[in-house]
Scaffold this motif. Structure first.
Motif, PDB file in Angstrom:
ATOM      1  N   HIS A  62       0.842  -1.200   0.000  1.00 41.62           N
ATOM      2  CA  HIS A  62       0.000   0.000   0.000  1.00 41.62           C
ATOM      3  C   HIS A  62       0.876   1.247   0.000  1.00 41.62           C
ATOM      4  CE1 HIS A  62      -3.358  -2.628   0.815  1.00 41.62           C
ATOM      5  NE2 HIS A  62      -2.682  -3.153   1.828  1.00 41.62           N
ATOM      6  N   ILE A  63       0.329   2.339  -0.482  1.00 44.53           N
ATOM      7  CA  ILE A  63       1.030   3.618  -0.488  1.00 44.53           C
ATOM      8  C   ILE A  63       1.350   3.991   0.960  1.00 44.53           C
ATOM      9  CG2 ILE A  63       0.852   6.061  -1.078  1.00 44.53           C
ATOM     10  CD1 ILE A  63      -1.138   5.203  -3.306  1.00 44.53           C
ATOM     11  N   ASN A  64       2.634   4.272   1.196  1.00 46.19           N
ATOM     12  CA  ASN A  64       3.050   4.615   2.553  1.00 46.19           C
ATOM     13  C   ASN A  64       4.216   5.592   2.487  1.00 46.19           C
ATOM     14  OD1 ASN A  64       5.773   3.181   2.960  1.00 46.19           O
ATOM     15  ND2 ASN A  64       4.480   1.569   2.080  1.00 46.19           N
ATOM     16  N   GLY A  65       4.589   6.131   3.614  1.00 44.31           N
ATOM     17  CA  GLY A  65       5.665   7.117   3.663  1.00 44.31           C
ATOM     18  C   GLY A  65       7.001   6.549   4.103  1.00 44.31           C
ATOM     19  N   LEU A  66       7.091   5.231   4.290  1.00 36.29           N
ATOM     20  CA  LEU A  66       8.319   4.647   4.805  1.00 36.29           C
ATOM     21  C   LEU A  66       9.081   3.786   3.814  1.00 36.29           C
ATOM     22  CD1 LEU A  66       7.067   3.585   8.352  1.00 36.29           C
ATOM     23  CD2 LEU A  66       8.420   5.583   7.737  1.00 36.29           C
ATOM     24  N   TYR A  67       8.389   3.043   2.986  1.00 40.28           N
ATOM     25  CA  TYR A  67       9.052   2.020   2.184  1.00 40.28           C
ATOM     26  C   TYR A  67       8.500   2.022   0.763  1.00 40.28           C
ATOM     27  CZ  TYR A  67      10.030  -2.739   0.517  1.00 40.28           C
ATOM     28  OH  TYR A  67      10.414  -3.820  -0.230  1.00 40.28           O
TER      29      TYR A  67
END
Length: 124
Positions: free
Chosen positions: A33-38
């Motif tokens: 899923h779209i995320n800010g970490l990976y």
């Protein structure tokens, strides 16, 4: 030719090895899923799930391939540096500059290539 053992690990080939490992991780364990970490997190990739999936698939493959090129080139450069007679501190300086360039240039190439791929794939 007497190449110190640390020169085989700390040099331009180090970045190639890192790119290979990161490419494999992204290929076999892609972010779901779209995320800010990976994952590949440029704005064009985070527009929707489809662009996110394609950007991460493409960038993982690109990192893996460019990593092998960098690894081989790094080994060739390391061997070449020890074939040319020069002072040890000059050789170390050249190695550091190549390590820095070997870090920045492939990252920029990765972004440019992935952005072009997304533009060609999604046309919006």
């Amino acid at each position: 030719m007497n190449v110190p053992i640390e020169s085989w690990f700390i040099g331009p080939q180090l970045i190639g090895a890192v790119f290979i490992v990161m490419g494999l991780i992204q290929r076999y364990y892609p972010p779901k899923h779209i995320n800010g970490l990976y994952g590949y997190r440029m704005p064009s990739a985070t527009k929707n799930q489809q662009t996110w999936d394609e950007a991460n698939r493409y960038s993982g493959t690109y990192m893996y391939r460019i990593g092998w090129v960098m690894l081989v080139m790094g080994i060739i450069i390391t061997v070449s540096l020890y074939q040319i007679p020069m002072q040890a501190n000059l050789r170390d300086g050249i190695n550091v500059m190549l390590l820095i360039a070997g870090s920045i240039v492939p990252c920029v190439m990765l972004i440019i290539s992935t952005e072009k791929h997304l533009q060609n794939t999604f046309h919006d």
